[in-house]
Each structure stands twice: as C-alpha cells, then as structure tokens.
Write a protein that holds these residues in place. Structure first.
Motif: not given
Length: 159
Positions: A142-159
């Motif tokens: 899970v990472v936090e995205v540094e944007a004007p309105n911070k939000y979190q995403v979970k990485i579900v797939h890397v290809g």
C-alpha cells in the motif's frame, strides 16, 4: 564536475520515430527551406519581402525542432522490458494495476517516460505522482500518492 543531463526515457518505438523525424528534418525540410530563402532573396528588397520573412521563420522552427530532437537523442535511455524475475518490482516500463483504498476503483497503467505519456491509452509518466509512489514497490504494498489530495492505493499486479 559537469552537470549530468537527466535521462529521457523512451520506448524503442519512440526512439526510432525521433531518429526518423530528425533525418527527415535534416535531409528534406532543411534543404527545402534553404532553397525557399534563396528564392525569396532573389526577389529583391528583403525589408518588405513577406516570403523571405516566412521562410526565415520556417527555418527557425525547423532548426529549433532539430535541436530539441538532438537533445532527446543525446540523453535518452530505452525502457527495457522486464524479465520474469524482475516483474515483481515496479519500474519504468512496468504494467501496473492498483486499487484505490478510498473507493475500490481499479486503475491499470503502464509507466513510461514523459515524452511517451498517453493517459487516454493508460500510459503515465514516470514523473507523475502515481508513478513516483509505486516505482520500486511490489504487488501487495500500500502506497500513498503525493497529490494535491493525497490518497492511498494498493498495488495488485506488476507485469
């Protein structure tokens, strides 16, 4: 020590397109505009010669584009495809799926260099906040995205 230019990340296709464009500018358009300038110059008084001014403007545009492409080609790095061992870590060139922890929205994208960005086709720049947040991370994190309105995403797939 001189400043090292920042790398410009390109796909192999983009690199080829820049090479072809540079060749076209140098071998076709540049000679054409030189001929246009020569012809306009032969028409006499340059102070009131609109064709001469237009040809000089066109020449400046062509030379600027040549300079810009040469800079790109002097500082490029081809985005390498990942082997199966490398797929677990997000990097430039990765295809990534994340899910927003706020609303469960799934976002699929490929991380590319800034010049190859095409958000309508799922290609985001390596300098974008989302890409910066996931580069170097693995599926499941899970990472936090540094944007004007911070939000979190979970990485579900890397290809």
């Amino acid at each position: 020590m001189p400043n090292k230019e920042e790398k410009i990340y390109l796909t192999a296709d983009s690199f080829k397109q820049y090479q072809e464009r540079l060749q076209y500018l140098q071998e076709v358009l540049r000679p054409q505009v030189i001929e246009e300038i020569k012809e306009a110059r032969n028409q006499g008084d340059l102070s009131e010669n609109a064709e001469y001014d237009a040809a000089r403007d066109k020449q400046a545009t062509i030379e600027n584009e040549i300079t810009e492409i040469q800079h790109i080609l002097d500082n490029y790095e081809i985005i390498k495809t990942q082997t199966n061992r490398q797929v677990s870590v997000v990097r430039i060139g990765s295809n990534v799926s994340v899910v927003s922890l706020k609303d469960d929205t799934v976002i699929n994208f490929q991380i590319v260099g800034a010049l190859d960005t095409d958000p309508f086709n799922g290609k985001i720049s390596n300098t974008s906040p989302l890409a910066k947040a996931v580069i170097g991370r693995k599926a499941g994190e899970v990472v936090e995205v540094e944007a004007p309105n911070k939000y979190q995403v979970k990485i579900v797939h890397v290809g």
